[in-house]
Design an enzyme around this catalytic site. Structure first.
Site, short mmCIF file in Angstrom:
data_model
loop_
_atom_site.label_atom_id
_atom_site.label_comp_id
_atom_site.label_asym_id
_atom_site.label_seq_id
_atom_site.Cartn_x
_atom_site.Cartn_y
_atom_site.Cartn_z
N GLY A 37 0.79 -1.22 0.00
CA GLY A 37 0.00 0.00 0.00
C GLY A 37 0.82 1.27 0.00
CB SER A 38 0.13 4.40 1.82
OG SER A 38 0.58 5.72 1.83
#
Length: 593
Positions: free
Chosen positions: A66-67
Site C-alpha cells: 500500500g501507501s
C-alpha cells in the site's frame, strides 16, 4: 516448540538487537492507513492483526504494502515510543526500512530490521517470543529466562562509505559541497541504493513528494530540520495532498492541533522550492511526465499510474526518500527505472463481461493487487473493454492498496503492453491466475463493510477527482438535490477545481449540495468533515473502501458513482449488485479466484 532457541539467519536491512513477544501475520501490512501513528494499534480492519498493538513486540509480516507514507508512520512510531521492538520480513521492504533509517539519521533512534526469506518466514507461525541480533533470529516458545539485554549501539559518528560507483556530482553532494541538507539526503539515497542492490545512480527530471502528509510531530520535525540545513530541491517538484485544506481548514472546523502543524508542513516543503500543487493525482496536472521519462514519485496510486498508464519510470518511493532524491536529483539505477525490470511476472486472465459500470475497475484492481503481491501482472481480457483514464486511475489506486508492485500492464491498453509480447520475457513460463466472478464477489463483499443501509456521508475523490469525473457527476446530479442529512464531499486538486469551475460544472454541483475540499484527500479527512454522528460512509473508491473503516472508524458501502448519487438523494444504499456481478450471486459457492 521448546524453550531451546531455534536459530535462523537472514539479511540485516538495519542493524541492531532486540527481543519481545512475536506478533506474526502472513498478510502484508500498510503502515499508513493500517497502523495508528500515535498508538501503534493496527487499524486496518481487513487485516488479521486488526486491533493488536505492535509496540514492544517483534513484528513479523511478509512485507509492507500500500501507501508510500508507511515510512512516515514508522518514523513517527519510533519517535513516540510505539514502534515494534524489531521488524522481521519475508521480503525486503523499502518503505518500512526507509522510515527506520530516517529516524536513525535524524533522531538517533532505531530498531533492527531483518529479512529472512519466504521459506523461513513461514516457520515463524506459533512462536511466542523472538530475539533479533544482527543477522540472527532466535525463536522461543516463551520469554527466555537468561536476562539478555540488547548491546548498546555504537557511539560517535562513523565515516560514511559506499560501494556504489559515484559521479563527480554525487561525490560533491556527499562531501557537503552543496550544504548539509543535500549531504544528508545523498547519504540516505546511497544507503537505500545499497539495500536495493543498485551499483549506480541516475538523473531524474522531476519529483512528487508524499512526505508532506502530517503523521505527527516527527514528520514536521524532519522537514524543519531540512530547512535549517538549507534544503533546496534540484529538480521541478510537486507536492502530494497534505493533511488539511490549507485555505479553509478553520472554516471546515478542523482542530488547530492538526490544522496548524499540517499547514506548516506544506509551507516547509514549499520553502524548499516545491510548487503548491497539493494533489495525490499529479498526473492530472498540465505537465504530466512522458513515456520513458525518469522521475521520482511517491504516493502509491501516483507511482502506479505514472509507471503503468503514462509509461514513465519510477520506483514506489517511500516518503522521505522522495525529498532526498529531489534534493540531489539522483536516484538508484534499479527496478522499474530499467526496461529489463518492467517485464510481467504474472499473467491474469479476466473473463469477458457485459454491461460493465465504473465500479468494475476499482474492484478488479483491488482483487488483482491481492493476487499479484509484489509481482508485476499482465492483465488479459480487457482488450475490447476500452477502459477510460478514470477507469485506469481507479484500477491503479485499488491495485496499489493491496499490492506491493509499482506497475501493472493491461494487454492492448497500457502503452508498454499494446503488443503484450513486449512485456513478456522471451521463453519465460509465467504463472497464470484466472479471475472468476465468485472471487470478485468475495472482494466486493470485503469492500462493502457496512451492514446497515443508511448512508450518512458520500466520499468522492480518492484519488483526487478529475475534470471528466466532475463532468460525469454534474450530469448525474442535474436537477436533483441531495438528502438534507447526507454529506456529499469531493476532494480534488486546486488546478482541477478551477478547470471544473471554468467549464461551468461547479455551480450545479453546489446546488445539488456537495462540499468541495482541496489540498487534502479522504485518507486524511475525519471529523468534523465527517459529522461525529455519522455512522456509515459510501464511496466509489476501492482504495477508500479498504482504508475508510480504519481511518474514519466507520463501515463503508462501495458502489458505482451513479449508485453513490442515488444514495446521496435517498440516504439509503440499495445493496444491489451491479449487473455484471449478479450471476456470481446466483451461483454462489465458496469464494475463490
Amino acid at each position: 516448540m521448546t524453550s531451546t532457541p531455534i536459530p535462523l539467519t537472514g539479511r540485516s536491512l538495519v542493524a541492531g538487537a532486540a527481543q519481545g513477544p512475536l506478533l506474526f501475520a502472513d498478510t502484508g501490512l500498510s503502515f499508513w492507513g493500517g497502523v495508528d501513528a500515535s498508538s501503534g494499534e493496527v487499524i486496518d480492519r481487513h487485516h488479521p492483526l486488526s486491533g493488536q498493538r505492535i509496540a514492544g513486540r517483534v513484528l513479523a509480516i511478509p512485507s509492507g504494502r500500500g501507501s508510500c507514507t508507511g515510512s512516515s508512520v514508522m518514523m513517527e512510531l519510533i519517535s513516540n515510543g510505539h514502534a515494534p521492538a524489531a521488524l522481521v520480513l519475508a521480503e525486503a521492504d523499502e518503505i518500512l526500512t526507509l522510515g527506520v533509517l530516517v529516524a536513525q539519521t535524524l533522531f538517533q533512534r532505531s530498531l533492527p530490521v531483518l529479512c529472512i526469506g519466504k521459506e523461513a518466514f513461514a516457520g515463524l507461525r506459533g512462536a511466542g517470543w523472538a530475539r533479533v541480533e544482527g543477522e540472527r533470529l532466535s525463536l522461543y516458545a516463551q520469554a527466555p529466562g537468561d536476562h539478555w539485554q540488547a548491546p548498546s549501539p555504537a557511539q560517535g559518528d562513523q565515516p560514511f562509505s559506499t560501494r556504489l560507483s559515484l559521479e563527480p556530482q554525487d561525490q560533491a553532494l556527499l562531501d557537503g559541497s552543496h550544504g548539509k541538507a543535500a549531504q544528508m539526503a545523498m547519504q540516505i539515497v546511497l544507503r537505500m541504493a545499497e539495500l536495493q542492490g543498485a551499483e549506480q545512480l541516475l538523473d531524474v527530471t522531476r519529483a512528487h513528494i508524499d512526505g508532506c502528509i502530517y503523521t505527527g510531530p516527527a514528520s514536521l520535525g524532519f522537514a524543519e530540520q531540512l530547512l535549517r540545513w538549507g534544503a533546496k530541491v534540484r529538480v521541478p517538484t510537486t507536492l502530494n495532498a497534505i493533511s488539511v485544506d490549507q485555505r479553509r481548514w478553520r472554516e471546515l472546523g478542523i482542530d488547530p492541533a492538526l490544522g496548524e502543524p499540517a499547514s506548516a508542513l506544506g509551507d516547509a516543503y514549499m520553502a524548499m522550492g516545491a510548487q503548491m500543487s497539493f494533489t495525490c493525482a499529479p498526473y492530472l496536472l498540465d505537465n504530466a511526465p512522458s513515456q520513458g521519462e525518469q522521475i521520482v514519485w511517491a504516493e502509491s496510486n501516483a507511482v502506479v499510474y505514472a509507471n503503468s498508464v503514462l509509461g514513465a519510470r519510477t520506483l514506489k518511493y517511500p516518503d522521505y526518500l522522495d525529498i532526498c532524491i529531489a534534493l540531489t536529483g539522483r536516484a538508484p539505477r534499479i527496478g522499474c527505472h530499467l526496461d529489463s525490470q518492467r517485464k510481467a511476472q504474472l499473467i491474469v486472465e479476466v473473463p469477458a463481461l457485459a454491461a460493465l459500470d465504473d465500479s468494475f475497475y476499482p474492484l478488479l484492481g483491488y482483487h488483482i493487487g491481492a493476487l499479484a503481491g509484489s509481482r508485476i501482472p499482465l492483465v488479459r481480457g480487457l482488450e475490447q473493454a476500452q477502459p477510460s483514464l478514470d477507469d485506469l486511475k481507479a484500477f491503479g489506486a485499488a491495485f496499489a492498496t493491496t499490492s506491493a508492485a509499482p506497475l501493472f500492464h493491461i494487454a492492448g491498453v497500457t502503452p508498454e503492453a499494446l503488443d503484450p509480447a513486449q512485456v513478456l520475457e522471451p521463453g519465460a513460463s509465467l504463472a497464470t491466475e484466472r479471475i472468476e466472478l465468485k472471487g470478485l464477489l468475495h472482494s466486493w463483499r470485503a469492500l462493502n463493510s457496512a451492514r446497515e443501509p443508511q448512508v450518512d456521508v458520500v466520499s468522492l475523490g480518492n484519488p483526487h477527482f478529475s475534470l471528466s469525473e466532475f463532468t460525469a457527476l454534474a450530469h448525474l446530479c442535474q436537477g436533483r438535490h441531495k438528502h438534507p442529512e447526507v454529506v456529499v464531499a469531493i476532494t480534488c486538486g486546486r488546478a482541477v477545481l478551477e478547470q471544473a469551475r471554468a467549464a461551468g460544472l461547479i455551480a450545479g454541483l453546489e446546488r445539488f449540495g456537495v462540499t468541495l475540499v482541496t489540498d487534502t484527500c479522504w485518507c486524511m479527512l475525519g471529523e468534523p468533515v465527517i459529522p461525529p454522528a455519522a455512522r456509515t460512509l459510501m464511496t466509489n473508491s476501492g482504495k477508500y473502501a479498504h482504508y475508510g473503516p480504519g481511518l474514519a472508524g466507520r463501515p463503508v458501502h462501495f458502489a458505482s458513482l451513479a449508485e453513490c448519487v442515488e444514495s446521496a438523494c435517498s440516504g439509503q444504499a440499495s445493496g444491489r449488485l451491479p449487473a455484471w456481478l449478479q450471476p456470481a450471486a446466483c451461483k454462489e459457492g465458496p469464494a475463490h479466484v
